[in-house]
Design a protein around this motif. Sequence first.
Motif, PDB file in Angstrom:
ATOM      1  N   VAL A   1       0.836  -1.199   0.000  1.00  0.00           N
ATOM      2  CA  VAL A   1       0.000   0.000   0.000  1.00  0.00           C
ATOM      3  C   VAL A   1       0.872   1.251   0.000  1.00  0.00           C
ATOM      4  N   ALA A   2       1.941   1.237   0.808  1.00  0.00           N
ATOM      5  CA  ALA A   2       2.846   2.391   0.863  1.00  0.00           C
ATOM      6  C   ALA A   2       3.490   2.655  -0.497  1.00  0.00           C
ATOM      7  N   ALA A   3       3.912   1.572  -1.165  1.00  0.00           N
ATOM      8  CA  ALA A   3       4.604   1.729  -2.452  1.00  0.00           C
ATOM      9  C   ALA A   3       3.654   2.146  -3.571  1.00  0.00           C
ATOM     10  N   ARG A   4       2.513   1.464  -3.665  1.00  0.00           N
ATOM     11  CA  ARG A   4       1.629   1.658  -4.824  1.00  0.00           C
ATOM     12  C   ARG A   4       0.658   2.810  -4.661  1.00  0.00           C
ATOM     13  N   PHE A   5       0.226   3.073  -3.437  1.00  0.00           N
ATOM     14  CA  PHE A   5      -0.825   4.073  -3.242  1.00  0.00           C
ATOM     15  C   PHE A   5      -0.352   5.343  -2.531  1.00  0.00           C
ATOM     16  N   VAL A   6       0.842   5.291  -1.930  1.00  0.00           N
ATOM     17  CA  VAL A   6       1.356   6.494  -1.278  1.00  0.00           C
ATOM     18  C   VAL A   6       2.588   7.021  -2.023  1.00  0.00           C
ATOM     19  N   LEU A   7       3.706   6.310  -1.935  1.00  0.00           N
ATOM     20  CA  LEU A   7       4.957   6.822  -2.512  1.00  0.00           C
ATOM     21  C   LEU A   7       4.847   7.068  -4.019  1.00  0.00           C
ATOM     22  N   ALA A   8       4.116   6.207  -4.717  1.00  0.00           N
ATOM     23  CA  ALA A   8       3.998   6.355  -6.179  1.00  0.00           C
ATOM     24  C   ALA A   8       3.125   7.543  -6.572  1.00  0.00           C
ATOM     25  N   ASN A   9       2.340   8.051  -5.630  1.00  0.00           N
ATOM     26  CA  ASN A   9       1.370   9.110  -5.962  1.00  0.00           C
ATOM     27  C   ASN A   9       1.680  10.445  -5.305  1.00  0.00           C
ATOM     28  N   LEU A  10       2.880  10.587  -4.759  1.00  0.00           N
ATOM     29  CA  LEU A  10       3.258  11.859  -4.159  1.00  0.00           C
ATOM     30  C   LEU A  10       3.651  12.860  -5.242  1.00  0.00           C
ATOM     31  N   ASN A  11       2.915  13.951  -5.376  1.00  0.00           N
ATOM     32  CA  ASN A  11       3.246  14.965  -6.369  1.00  0.00           C
ATOM     33  C   ASN A  11       4.616  15.581  -6.116  1.00  0.00           C
ATOM     34  N   ALA A  12       5.018  15.651  -4.836  1.00  0.00           N
ATOM     35  CA  ALA A  12       6.291  16.273  -4.487  1.00  0.00           C
ATOM     36  C   ALA A  12       7.482  15.571  -5.129  1.00  0.00           C
ATOM     37  N   ASP A  13       7.316  14.284  -5.461  1.00  0.00           N
ATOM     38  CA  ASP A  13       8.400  13.517  -6.080  1.00  0.00           C
ATOM     39  C   ASP A  13       8.230  13.376  -7.593  1.00  0.00           C
ATOM     40  N   ASN A  14       7.301  14.108  -8.178  1.00  0.00           N
ATOM     41  CA  ASN A  14       6.993  13.894  -9.597  1.00  0.00           C
ATOM     42  C   ASN A  14       7.040  15.175 -10.416  1.00  0.00           C
ATOM     43  N   HIS A  15       8.062  15.978 -10.193  1.00  0.00           N
ATOM     44  CA  HIS A  15       8.291  17.174 -11.004  1.00  0.00           C
ATOM     45  C   HIS A  15       9.589  16.985 -11.795  1.00  0.00           C
ATOM     46  N   PHE A  16       9.505  17.187 -13.123  1.00  0.00           N
ATOM     47  CA  PHE A  16      10.660  16.975 -13.992  1.00  0.00           C
ATOM     48  C   PHE A  16      10.794  18.148 -14.956  1.00  0.00           C
ATOM     49  N   ASP A  17      12.048  18.439 -15.353  1.00  0.00           N
ATOM     50  CA  ASP A  17      12.264  19.514 -16.319  1.00  0.00           C
ATOM     51  C   ASP A  17      12.111  18.987 -17.742  1.00  0.00           C
ATOM     52  N   ALA A  18      12.358  19.839 -18.716  1.00  0.00           N
ATOM     53  CA  ALA A  18      12.143  19.483 -20.119  1.00  0.00           C
ATOM     54  C   ALA A  18      13.025  18.332 -20.582  1.00  0.00           C
ATOM     55  N   THR A  19      14.160  18.128 -19.920  1.00  0.00           N
ATOM     56  CA  THR A  19      15.078  17.052 -20.314  1.00  0.00           C
ATOM     57  C   THR A  19      14.843  15.764 -19.515  1.00  0.00           C
ATOM     58  N   GLY A  20      13.821  15.788 -18.660  1.00  0.00           N
ATOM     59  CA  GLY A  20      13.491  14.576 -17.899  1.00  0.00           C
ATOM     60  C   GLY A  20      14.195  14.446 -16.573  1.00  0.00           C
ATOM     61  N   ASN A  21      14.973  15.469 -16.186  1.00  0.00           N
ATOM     62  CA  ASN A  21      15.644  15.428 -14.890  1.00  0.00           C
ATOM     63  C   ASN A  21      14.675  15.832 -13.777  1.00  0.00           C
ATOM     64  N   LYS A  22      14.789  15.164 -12.649  1.00  0.00           N
ATOM     65  CA  LYS A  22      13.889  15.430 -11.530  1.00  0.00           C
ATOM     66  C   LYS A  22      14.162  16.809 -10.925  1.00  0.00           C
ATOM     67  N   ILE A  23      13.061  17.521 -10.631  1.00  0.00           N
ATOM     68  CA  ILE A  23      13.176  18.822  -9.964  1.00  0.00           C
ATOM     69  C   ILE A  23      12.914  18.611  -8.476  1.00  0.00           C
ATOM     70  N   GLU A  24      13.827  19.039  -7.627  1.00  0.00           N
ATOM     71  CA  GLU A  24      13.682  18.871  -6.189  1.00  0.00           C
ATOM     72  C   GLU A  24      12.518  19.716  -5.672  1.00  0.00           C
ATOM     73  N   PHE A  25      11.751  19.149  -4.784  1.00  0.00           N
ATOM     74  CA  PHE A  25      10.567  19.814  -4.236  1.00  0.00           C
ATOM     75  C   PHE A  25      10.934  21.145  -3.580  1.00  0.00           C
ATOM     76  N   SER A  26      12.080  21.185  -2.916  1.00  0.00           N
ATOM     77  CA  SER A  26      12.482  22.394  -2.189  1.00  0.00           C
ATOM     78  C   SER A  26      12.729  23.589  -3.105  1.00  0.00           C
ATOM     79  N   THR A  27      12.940  23.345  -4.420  1.00  0.00           N
ATOM     80  CA  THR A  27      13.233  24.434  -5.360  1.00  0.00           C
ATOM     81  C   THR A  27      11.978  24.982  -6.037  1.00  0.00           C
ATOM     82  N   LEU A  28      10.819  24.394  -5.785  1.00  0.00           N
ATOM     83  CA  LEU A  28       9.581  24.833  -6.424  1.00  0.00           C
ATOM     84  C   LEU A  28       9.074  26.124  -5.780  1.00  0.00           C
TER      85      LEU A  28
END
Length: 432
Positions: free
Chosen positions: A160-187
Amino acid sequence: MSSKAKVVEKQYFIPFILITSLFALWGFANDITNPMVAAFKTVMELTNTKATLIQFAFYGGYTTMAIPAALFAQRYSYKKGVLLGLGLYALGALLFYPAAQFQMFGFFVGSLYVLTFGLAFLETTCNPFILSLGSKETATRRLNLAQSFNPMGSFIGMTVAARFVLANLNADNHFDATGNKIEFSTLNEATKALDKLHDLAVIRDPYVALGLVVLAMLILIAVVKMPDTATHEEMHPLQSMKRLFKNKVYRTGVIAQIAYVAAQIMCWTFIIQYAESLGLTKEAGQYHNMVAMGLFIVSRLASTFILKYVNASRLLMWFAIGGITTTACAIFIVGLPGLYCLVATSVFMSLMFPTIYGIALGNVGQDTTLGSAGLVMAIVGGAIMPMLQAMIMDLGTVGFLPAVNASFILPLLCFVVIAFYGKYSSKILAKG
């Protein structure tokens, strides 16, 4: 050593099934909560050390409530202790709803603290309840069998933690145009606020659903007749504690249990950070945790069978030596092989908790209920040691090793303590 006595006798079959189901229920709570350290760290922008307040509250609740739970069960019954535990468990889980509304980390921490008041009641009553449901000769095997369902609940919690919590956190799902992850703290602050509102709801929902399931179990157990196998002699806590302290196997067993719980929580909580240090995502790290739990379940079932033929103390010692070996490899092998060794540690952790529990309580007589509370209070190891490990991780590097790797020296030392207890208790019990 073989035995003709039945592990579960016919007249205790239904109570055994119902109480055993609760082992899975608190296993779920344990292992949906461990990954929340990483989730809250990101969403609430916390350090590793501050995020481990989740573990401090979760396992600190056991320490706070274990002795009151033992006194309650001794005075009334195991069943009433179970019902009160389920009520507190449900309350703590349902408090996640207002905690998410207020978006306060402290509210979440407090909710978990209440939740674990319930878990303290359940563990303090259910473990000796299972031991009492049949022959003393098969008690340790019976507890190992019941405890086999604990990691099954843990596996579901991890899923449940993997599929319904960690996989669905918006804070971990920001990427730039080249596909690199954007850190939540920089938003920007507006994006952060929207992500936090969404992500705290994602964290909240499994706990609210869990609270409703726990309420259903409370009703079911309330209407089923249970045998009253608790001893109801007048309890004299100070006298009981003195006898327990003089009991060498019990006294050292509490220390071994502190070490075991600390090792388990550290290995399962920080496997995500270990994976992230190798460039994997939180979700991928949690899947490695799920593999570890799968190995744990298989090994628990296998070791329960082996205990029919092998002395429990000696088997505990050899499993602890296995844990020392795998954690040493996790420390000094930097890369995926080190992660795999950390995963493999779960094979050796599998029999430890119920076996230490059974050995320690094997000859305490009338002090079983308070002795059980002492062993549940040993869960404090899971409150303190992860915070120490997080402090090491926050250092960045330790000598020539990444700090994440070096931090696993703490669970390695815990396995050394457990190996000593296996050897020591074997010698003491052999003397009679």
